[in-house]
Design an enzyme around this catalytic site. Structure first.
Site, PDB file in Angstrom:
ATOM      1  N   TYR A   1       8.675 -37.123   8.930  1.00  0.00           N
ATOM      2  CA  TYR A   1       9.327 -36.775  10.211  1.00  0.00           C
ATOM      3  C   TYR A   1       9.398 -35.262  10.334  1.00  0.00           C
ATOM      4  O   TYR A   1       9.070 -34.701  11.383  1.00  0.00           O
ATOM      5  CB  TYR A   1      10.731 -37.395  10.271  1.00  0.00           C
ATOM      6  CG  TYR A   1      11.437 -37.184  11.602  1.00  0.00           C
ATOM      7  CD1 TYR A   1      10.930 -37.739  12.780  1.00  0.00           C
ATOM      8  CD2 TYR A   1      12.609 -36.431  11.698  1.00  0.00           C
ATOM      9  CE1 TYR A   1      11.571 -37.556  13.998  1.00  0.00           C
ATOM     10  CE2 TYR A   1      13.259 -36.240  12.908  1.00  0.00           C
ATOM     11  CZ  TYR A   1      12.741 -36.805  14.063  1.00  0.00           C
ATOM     12  OH  TYR A   1      13.376 -36.618  15.280  1.00  0.00           O
TER      13      TYR A   1
ATOM     14  N   SER B   1      13.137 -31.016  17.017  1.00  0.00           N
ATOM     15  CA  SER B   1      14.373 -31.459  16.368  1.00  0.00           C
ATOM     16  C   SER B   1      14.868 -30.343  15.455  1.00  0.00           C
ATOM     17  O   SER B   1      14.095 -29.431  15.110  1.00  0.00           O
ATOM     18  CB  SER B   1      14.058 -32.708  15.523  1.00  0.00           C
ATOM     19  OG  SER B   1      15.146 -33.051  14.690  1.00  0.00           O
TER      20      SER B   1
HETATM   21  N1  LIG Z   1      18.671 -38.769  18.599  1.00  0.00           N
HETATM   22  C1  LIG Z   1      18.607 -37.709  17.829  1.00  0.00           C
HETATM   23  O1  LIG Z   1      19.501 -37.481  16.985  1.00  0.00           O
HETATM   24  C2  LIG Z   1      17.436 -36.767  17.940  1.00  0.00           C
HETATM   25  C3  LIG Z   1      17.536 -35.532  17.293  1.00  0.00           C
HETATM   26  C4  LIG Z   1      16.468 -34.655  17.354  1.00  0.00           C
HETATM   27  C5  LIG Z   1      15.332 -34.987  18.064  1.00  0.00           C
HETATM   28  N2  LIG Z   1      15.256 -36.192  18.694  1.00  0.00           N
HETATM   29  C6  LIG Z   1      14.001 -36.523  19.393  1.00  0.00           C
HETATM   30  O2  LIG Z   1      14.286 -36.913  20.711  1.00  0.00           O
HETATM   31  C7  LIG Z   1      13.230 -37.734  21.196  1.00  0.00           C
HETATM   32  C8  LIG Z   1      13.828 -38.933  21.913  1.00  0.00           C
HETATM   33  O3  LIG Z   1      14.521 -39.729  20.999  1.00  0.00           O
HETATM   34  P1  LIG Z   1      15.927 -40.430  21.308  1.00  0.00           P
HETATM   35  O4  LIG Z   1      16.907 -39.867  20.370  1.00  0.00           O
HETATM   36  O5  LIG Z   1      16.196 -40.416  22.756  1.00  0.00           O
HETATM   37  O6  LIG Z   1      15.609 -41.896  20.760  1.00  0.00           O
HETATM   38  P2  LIG Z   1      15.332 -43.300  21.478  1.00  0.00           P
HETATM   39  O7  LIG Z   1      16.493 -43.688  22.320  1.00  0.00           O
HETATM   40  O8  LIG Z   1      14.889 -44.212  20.395  1.00  0.00           O
HETATM   41  O9  LIG Z   1      14.134 -42.963  22.453  1.00  0.00           O
HETATM   42  C9  LIG Z   1      12.796 -42.912  22.023  1.00  0.00           C
HETATM   43  C10 LIG Z   1      11.911 -43.168  23.222  1.00  0.00           C
HETATM   44  O10 LIG Z   1      10.549 -43.088  22.780  1.00  0.00           O
HETATM   45  C11 LIG Z   1       9.883 -44.226  23.289  1.00  0.00           C
HETATM   46  N3  LIG Z   1       8.758 -44.620  22.446  1.00  0.00           N
HETATM   47  C12 LIG Z   1       8.752 -45.048  21.148  1.00  0.00           C
HETATM   48  N4  LIG Z   1       7.510 -45.369  20.769  1.00  0.00           N
HETATM   49  C13 LIG Z   1       6.706 -45.145  21.857  1.00  0.00           C
HETATM   50  C14 LIG Z   1       5.324 -45.281  22.112  1.00  0.00           C
HETATM   51  N5  LIG Z   1       4.464 -45.688  21.150  1.00  0.00           N
HETATM   52  N6  LIG Z   1       4.857 -44.995  23.350  1.00  0.00           N
HETATM   53  C15 LIG Z   1       5.694 -44.579  24.316  1.00  0.00           C
HETATM   54  N7  LIG Z   1       7.015 -44.387  24.138  1.00  0.00           N
HETATM   55  C16 LIG Z   1       7.501 -44.674  22.907  1.00  0.00           C
HETATM   56  C17 LIG Z   1      10.924 -45.322  23.354  1.00  0.00           C
HETATM   57  O11 LIG Z   1      10.540 -46.289  24.345  1.00  0.00           O
HETATM   58  P3  LIG Z   1       9.797 -47.685  24.072  1.00  0.00           P
HETATM   59  O12 LIG Z   1      10.322 -48.239  22.794  1.00  0.00           O
HETATM   60  O13 LIG Z   1      10.177 -48.469  25.293  1.00  0.00           O
HETATM   61  O14 LIG Z   1       8.329 -47.364  24.057  1.00  0.00           O
HETATM   62  C18 LIG Z   1      12.128 -44.534  23.840  1.00  0.00           C
HETATM   63  O15 LIG Z   1      12.085 -44.427  25.244  1.00  0.00           O
HETATM   64  C19 LIG Z   1      12.357 -38.063  19.997  1.00  0.00           C
HETATM   65  O16 LIG Z   1      11.198 -37.259  20.016  1.00  0.00           O
HETATM   66  C20 LIG Z   1      13.234 -37.688  18.806  1.00  0.00           C
HETATM   67  O17 LIG Z   1      12.476 -37.328  17.669  1.00  0.00           O
HETATM   68  C21 LIG Z   1      16.282 -37.075  18.664  1.00  0.00           C
END
Ligand SMILES: NC(=O)c1ccc[n+]([C@@H]2O[C@H](COP(=O)([O-])OP(=O)(O)OC[C@H]3O[C@@H](n4cnc5c(N)ncnc54)[C@H](OP(=O)(O)O)[C@@H]3O)[C@@H](O)[C@H]2O)c1
Length: 249
Positions: free
Chosen positions: A156, A143
């Protein structure tokens, strides 16, 4: 389906929503067989059906990535079904923001157990397969928070800095095995990520922050990942930092 990743096998963690879901679709559209993992089975099955509908191949495996035994089963099942793992997208993550003082330490455990240890377990489990194949690519989703530290984001930040440190050590350990390592560092992406913040005030603040700029879409990050994993075999794209144009911090 024919594409730049035909015959490749990819595991995508956190594929039930957001960046992971978009990435699984994008890899499948390039011909990869995708193994999609997360906890919400219904969402995985719906995605599996969407991938099949566009002529792709997907297998959903319900997995809690913070549980080492479940991650081992995910990799073993993939190996048994497809015989190899070419690409691992370590994407599953949570962002449970809040001040350090008075924090609910369960939030800390969830972030460290998933964002750090889960990513490490999956990496650890695929390495023997990738080494035996003589090729592989591990993509770790960090991130902007892995580069810039802010008050209210200590744990985080710590989790994503850990991803950066681990990835660089990994790169130095496995480049001679022809295994590539990429860190992706997104800025604000429109996903459900901030909705899972447990502290109501912080959740509201982040909703406003996300609402203050035009966010990236998950597909923008998926495109960056596809770019990294489709380069010629001598090219190791180590790091991609990608923000919305309107994001300053
Ligand atoms: N959105 C942003 O602004 C942003 C910015 C920088 C980095 N990121 C990073 O991008 C990645 C994806 O996030 P996103 O933004 O796409 O958010 P998201 O839509 O909330 O996706 C998170 C995913 O992680 C899964 N997850 C959560 N807990 C889990 C567990 N214990 N075991 C397996 N899977 C789990 C969730 O699925 P389930 O709940 O079904 O398990 C979901 O598929 C993360 O690492 C986040 O830190 C996001």
């Amino acid at each position: 389906m024919a594409g730049k990743l035909t015959d490749k096998v990819a595991i995508v963690t956190g594929a039930s929503s957001g960046i992971g879901e978009a990435t699984a679709l994008a890899l499948a559209a390039e011909g990869a067989k995708v193994v999609i993992a997360a906890r919400r089975s219904d969402r995985l099955l719906a995605l599996e059906a969407r991938i099949t509908a566009i002529g792709g191949k997907a297998l959903s495996i319900t997995t809690d990535v913070s549980d080492e035994a479940q991650v081992e089963a995910l990799v073993n099942t993939t190996g048994a079904k497809f015989g190899r793992v070419d690409i691992l997208i370590n994407n599953a993550g949570v962002m449970l923001l809040g001040l350090i003082d008075n924090a609910d330490t369960e939030d800390w455990r969830r972030m460290i157990n998933l964002n750090v240890l889960g990513l490490m377990y999956a990496t650890h489990k695929v390495l023997p397969l990738m080494k035996a194949q003589g090729v592989g690519h591990i993509v770790n989703i960090s991130s902007v928070a892995g580069r810039i530290v802010n008050a209210g984001s200590g744990v985080y930040n710590a989790s994503k800095w850990a991803v950066g440190a681990f990835s660089e050590a990994l790169r130095k350990e496995v480049y001679q095995n022809n295994i590539r390592v990429t860190i992706i560092e997104p800025g604000l992406v429109a996903t459900e990520l901030p909705q899972h913040i447990t502290h109501p005030t912080v959740r509201e603040q982040m909703k406003n922050y996300y609402g203050s700029v035009k966010n990236l879409e998950s597909e923008d990050i998926a495109n960056a990942i596809v770019y990294a994993v489709t380069q010629p075999s001598h090219v190791n794209v180590n790091e991609i930092l990608i923000r919305p144009i309107e994001q300053q911090a």
